[in-house]
Design an enzyme around this catalytic site. Sequence first.
Site, mmCIF file in Angstrom:
data_model
loop_
_atom_site.group_PDB
_atom_site.id
_atom_site.type_symbol
_atom_site.label_atom_id
_atom_site.label_comp_id
_atom_site.label_asym_id
_atom_site.label_seq_id
_atom_site.Cartn_x
_atom_site.Cartn_y
_atom_site.Cartn_z
ATOM 1 N N GLN B 191 0.318 -1.278 -0.047
ATOM 2 C CA GLN B 191 -0.078 0.011 0.601
ATOM 3 C C GLN B 191 0.660 0.932 0.391
ATOM 4 O O GLN B 191 0.388 2.453 -0.818
ATOM 5 C CB GLN B 191 -0.917 0.329 1.555
ATOM 6 C CG GLN B 191 -2.006 -1.630 1.567
ATOM 7 C CD GLN B 191 -3.055 -1.117 2.920
ATOM 8 O OE1 GLN B 191 -2.525 -2.142 3.304
ATOM 9 N NE2 GLN B 191 -2.877 0.299 2.759
ATOM 10 N N PHE B 222 -6.391 -3.917 3.767
ATOM 11 C CA PHE B 222 -6.670 -3.734 4.907
ATOM 12 C C PHE B 222 -6.068 -2.884 5.316
ATOM 13 O O PHE B 222 -6.058 -3.212 7.265
ATOM 14 C CB PHE B 222 -7.593 -4.739 5.548
ATOM 15 C CG PHE B 222 -8.221 -5.907 4.259
ATOM 16 C CD1 PHE B 222 -9.882 -4.713 3.634
ATOM 17 C CD2 PHE B 222 -8.116 -6.704 4.158
ATOM 18 C CE1 PHE B 222 -9.829 -5.410 2.754
ATOM 19 C CE2 PHE B 222 -8.793 -7.623 2.827
ATOM 20 C CZ PHE B 222 -9.414 -7.392 2.559
ATOM 21 N N GLU B 226 0.745 -1.544 4.299
ATOM 22 C CA GLU B 226 0.504 -0.685 4.013
ATOM 23 C C GLU B 226 2.556 -0.443 4.876
ATOM 24 O O GLU B 226 3.105 0.118 4.015
ATOM 25 C CB GLU B 226 -0.243 0.207 5.450
ATOM 26 C CG GLU B 226 0.433 1.494 5.577
ATOM 27 C CD GLU B 226 -0.761 2.739 6.235
ATOM 28 O OE1 GLU B 226 -1.515 2.338 7.068
ATOM 29 O OE2 GLU B 226 -0.316 3.732 7.064
ATOM 30 N N ARG B 304 -5.094 8.034 17.116
ATOM 31 C CA ARG B 304 -6.566 8.135 16.427
ATOM 32 C C ARG B 304 -7.480 7.121 17.587
ATOM 33 O O ARG B 304 -8.668 7.274 17.552
ATOM 34 C CB ARG B 304 -6.589 6.725 14.464
ATOM 35 C CG ARG B 304 -7.667 7.610 13.999
ATOM 36 C CD ARG B 304 -7.427 6.617 12.754
ATOM 37 N NE ARG B 304 -7.171 7.467 11.993
ATOM 38 C CZ ARG B 304 -7.837 8.794 11.420
ATOM 39 N NH1 ARG B 304 -9.201 8.786 11.694
ATOM 40 N NH2 ARG B 304 -7.288 9.823 10.545
ATOM 41 N N ARG B 336 -7.636 -1.378 9.159
ATOM 42 C CA ARG B 336 -9.199 -1.225 8.521
ATOM 43 C C ARG B 336 -9.693 -0.325 9.756
ATOM 44 O O ARG B 336 -10.150 -0.968 10.803
ATOM 45 C CB ARG B 336 -9.984 -1.584 8.238
ATOM 46 C CG ARG B 336 -11.214 -0.677 7.086
ATOM 47 C CD ARG B 336 -11.731 -2.067 6.182
ATOM 48 N NE ARG B 336 -12.770 -1.379 5.155
ATOM 49 C CZ ARG B 336 -13.310 -2.450 4.340
ATOM 50 N NH1 ARG B 336 -12.947 -3.275 4.638
ATOM 51 N NH2 ARG B 336 -14.075 -1.652 3.461
ATOM 52 N N PHE B 338 -7.583 1.759 12.187
ATOM 53 C CA PHE B 338 -6.140 2.007 12.736
ATOM 54 C C PHE B 338 -6.284 2.671 14.089
ATOM 55 O O PHE B 338 -5.938 4.085 14.319
ATOM 56 C CB PHE B 338 -5.981 3.381 10.890
ATOM 57 C CG PHE B 338 -4.950 3.942 11.491
ATOM 58 C CD1 PHE B 338 -4.035 2.524 11.589
ATOM 59 C CD2 PHE B 338 -4.019 4.422 11.712
ATOM 60 C CE1 PHE B 338 -2.250 2.817 10.988
ATOM 61 C CE2 PHE B 338 -2.294 4.794 11.959
ATOM 62 C CZ PHE B 338 -1.941 4.191 11.493
ATOM 63 N N THR B 433 -3.896 11.064 9.832
ATOM 64 C CA THR B 433 -3.504 12.703 11.797
ATOM 65 C C THR B 433 -2.227 12.953 11.708
ATOM 66 O O THR B 433 -1.484 14.184 12.117
ATOM 67 C CB THR B 433 -3.899 12.033 12.742
ATOM 68 O OG1 THR B 433 -2.676 10.388 12.959
ATOM 69 C CG2 THR B 433 -5.500 10.972 12.685
ATOM 70 N N GLU B 705 -12.790 3.348 5.873
ATOM 71 C CA GLU B 705 -12.987 2.642 6.894
ATOM 72 C C GLU B 705 -13.707 2.660 7.574
ATOM 73 O O GLU B 705 -14.291 1.896 8.912
ATOM 74 C CB GLU B 705 -10.787 3.644 7.693
ATOM 75 C CG GLU B 705 -9.605 2.821 6.805
ATOM 76 C CD GLU B 705 -9.179 3.833 7.667
ATOM 77 O OE1 GLU B 705 -8.892 3.741 8.615
ATOM 78 O OE2 GLU B 705 -8.929 5.281 7.186
#
Lengths: 460, 777
Positions: B191, B222, B226, B304, B336, B338, B433, B705
């Site tokens: 990703q 998902f 990442e 988050r 997903r 996070f 963020t 998400e």
Amino acid sequence: MIHFLLNDKPIATSFEPRSLLLDFIRYHQNLVGTKVGCREGDCGACTVLVGTLKDNDLTYSSATSCLMPLGNADRKHIVTVEGINMTGLNGIQEAMASEGGTQCGFCTPGFVVSLAGFVLDPKPPSINRGIEHINGNICRCTGYKSIERATAKICGVLEKRNSAVPVGFAIEKGFLPGYFGGIADRLKQLPSPEQEGHFATPKFLGGGTDLYVQMPEVMQRANVRFLAKDQPAAIRQEGAKCIVSGTASVSDLINSPIFHSSFPEIFRFIKLVSSTPIRNMATIAGNFVNASPIGDLTIFFLALDAELRLTNGTTNRVVALKKFYRGYKLIEKEADEYIQSVEFNLPSPDHYFNFEKVSKRTHLDIASVNTAMLVELRDEKIQAAAISAGGVGPFPLYLEKASAYLVGKKPTSEALRMCIEVAQSEISPISDTRGSAPYKRLLLAQLINAHFMGLPQTAS
Amino acid sequence: MQNIDSFSHTRGESVYLDDIPVLAGTLYAAVFGSPVAHGRITGLDLTEAKAQPGVVAIFTCKDIPGTNQIGGIVPDEPLLAEDYVYYHSMPVALVVAESPAIAHAAIKRIRIDIDPLPVITDPRIARASGELIVPPRTFRLGDTAAAWQSCAHIFEGVAETNGQEHLYIETQGAYAIPTENNCLKIYSSTQGPTAVQRHLAHVLGIPMHRLEVDVTRLGGGFGGKEDQATAWAIFCGLASFHLKRPVKYSLDRLEDMRMTGKRNPYSSDYKIGLSADLQIIAYEVVFHQNAGACADLSPAVLERTLFHCTNSYYVPNVLATAYSCRTNLPPNTAFRGFGGPQGMFVIEAAICKAAEELGIRASVIQHKNLLQTGDEFPYGQRVQSEARNCWDKAMDQYGTINLEQEVARFNQQHQYRKKGMAFMPVCFGISFTKTMMNQSRALVHVYTDGSVGVSTGAVEMGQGVNTKMLQVAALMFAIDSAKVKVHTTNTFRVANTSPSAASATADLNGKAVQIACSAIRQRLVKLAAEMLGVDEVSIELRENKVWSSNKPTEISWEQLVFAAYVRRISLSEHAHYATPEVRFDPATEKGHPFSYHVFGTAVTIVTVDCLRGIYEVDAVKIVHDFGTSMNPMIDQGQIEGGLVQGIGWMTMEEIIYDKDGKLKSNALSTYKVPDIYAAPKTIDIHFLKTDRANPAILRSKAVGEPPLMYGLGTYFALRDAIRAFRPDADPAFSAPMTPEKVLMSLYPEEAVSLTSLHKDAEHAGKQNAVVNTQSHG
């Protein structure tokens, strides 16, 4: 030499028969639409169709090619997603695309192939039947609803089939390419199977669904004897006795009229056992020999007091399934023996049979606990009883004491309570990924309770 | 418009990592991972493995020419272990061989000696031992200490959520090909192509411009690809760099599950205070995040969690503290939501607890406290809220009052089958963020035949982002979508990309495409005006043509494009977009971190079989705030898929590590995700259309998400059904709610008495120490 049809193409190969069909398709034939997802039959990304000609009748069933040895493809029609591609999208693909049934797309060819199995299924079409065909396919993106809508769309067309032959109808409606019409004739023309060579201590192979999960490397080097080659799958009745050949698959049970009349709820029971493609491949005998403590079919047949006919090709002997297990993964079978058939007495109208299974996921999962019960009820009393239980000991258990306790008793709630208590003394569950030991104790109690709820006197 | 990949997807012609035709001479990699979760390496013997026929090389940390470090946020993660191992299966050596089978066989011949060290798997123990990844963070609003006095009701408790395996059906993988002058081309199922490029440059000690990372698509991500896709790409790159041969590594499922991190488990303490009329006055929460052995993305996930700790509610006094705890598990990571779902579960548990103690339905408290426009979050941003719109629409659209009565009636009529119902409102902030990451670029070429090529930093992984990119370009040029092709994501075409994550990919990259197309369009409009001898303002591009003063002209799109080429006008544009207004100050923990928020409400109804402890999700009825959806089919698919993934997390998906930090749920046979029968029988989705201007691409709000969190409703509906059978049941707030937990909550006394009677039998059973090896039941 293995002879089969791969899509529209004849294959004659001396490629290793013990190797996996998935690897042959993907890395030898470069048909990369068939995906590798898990290599244990649990995701369906590698699903293919297997067309089998029997008595001039060509039928298709799905299989996970990751667990299917190439040798079992002999004289079959193997269909991958490439084999159903036409100019533009076929009707199955169009339904999946237009309903949004594909997101990342990795599982999609498996679903499309499974749905091709639905299109070729001669049974009356319904959405539920369509779903059965894709119940071995896992999708992590869509949440399945769009795939259900696509299935409904396909079903809508199939409902107009009436008495038409599925293959012809599928070709006419643009679901499948025209070459499918000539497959039966082409399969007939394939050379006859070669005689099996003699192996000193062969590894007997039925469907391979467990062996290729447990020991894929070993299997690809072992002296494999493909039982399906000369042991046709059959289920027959002789008087009150039912005789199931060792190579019969779980799907063969579901499709057997004998089982349907003797076990009206057979479909409810078997729906709890793995998935459609695995049921198409996995054999009953394989489930017994695997000796897993929670083998579903073993639990089923233990309560029926089945007997196994073992053979090494020259000598035969009969062993009761109850006596077959001697410890964890220890079975009453010599290395050169295999299960030729399974025999049991069919239940009479006085018999009540029930099978229960609970797992983390209701379908396509391994039991936390499974159990079956057969009781003969006459004059308001239990004349005979047999209860089996899996997941609560080192091998599939026949609960001898709990079964014996019930004989002569009325099926009251007190009898139930005592039966559960006796059963608890016969089990020794351990904590593992399927659940804690206390949970398994409680669950078995509840499932015996569920058995009793099916009896007429105690039904509430 | 349907997903542009659906043609090749359904025909099995889409290309994934393992489908790329391999070049002659390709070698195959496999990683040797630590057999223990924590310890000091005292010996590593590669002799026997190296001697295997077909083994080409085995690399260890000593073979890294640059820096042995792949930590993204905190530099605490070596690519290959040096003196210590910190989690089970941590990479120690890399075997490269002529086939995957040879590589895997050689791994079994590597000998390692390790002095074991204590293993921590519990985040609370890690915190107590001072094992923190980053210093704890605290978000504050109002004054909770003072506010407790004004609360009529105060409730405290513990809430826990387990991890979640991503289970993308395509496993992790990469394929590195050496190109001339010591450059590499890397195909990676990632990703974050830029992360691969940056870390590989670091590990090899070479500049980024030598590394071309190319991504066609992923078979699911998902969040699991990442940060966690990086290592595999670097392994291939490292081997390829040394051996000057193509090197491929496509992980098998067991390797993937064993070696990669999952959604962070959390164990949290909450305290909630309500007024007599059920306003939430104060909320205190302490989160213990199980980060695993390295930071990975856990500090960002933690952040988050804090942002979403009050979910969709306004709470005037909040004190939320979060600890990222270092344990000896594989580094946990993005998934997903996070951290958002983990934060929301706790306040939903707190509200549920309050409602149960007060003898009212949780929905009464939930509804009373929904965010209203202008309310302040604990992080200082003021909300533009659709929370009440969604909730009220759900009540109206689905007749929830009737549904509640139907559930009650059913429960009166059935002894062993009980239904439960729960509302789940969701408020999710859109933007990375980390403000820096809210930037993007797109490269748009118009070719002389009028066809258009679009490159962005977005990675297609099933979410339909490429379809949306294509829609933006086709709309901007007013041409048929067939004239637009979205190209692979490639670090040589679009540089310095942010990962495809945070639900923001379509917004960020779509805006950049829009800007690029707009610049080209402007030049073309100017040209058309000149060609027609009219004023620019009367020119429009419409339906593959130039229109002037609302009438079609003779000039087609193709003619206009070619005319521009002839006049040496640029038909290409590289555009940059930076999300406006977003800012956040970690020193004060205040700011305006989100471009906007997405809202929704889900109503879940379940049925529990109270004899067996199993259950079904009957229906989930959703009202979701899409803004103005630019692709309802794709967006609906995101809602359905996200929901079912969330339900899986809350029900059957159970990650199990043993006390030694070894994964027990390590295969698809032991880790279950929803199958087709586990999906809710009905999913209804109502599109709440809001015409209000919003900063999303084409006003189509991000959708990746937020729907996952609707799945939390299933947990609370199950709890409701359990209490319908047994009103005094009080199971721990501990997700997932497996059939085991359901049955044990329904019959706690029976469970105890059956077990206490048979202590000896249990002991005997343990001695058998059997391993359950059945594959399919």
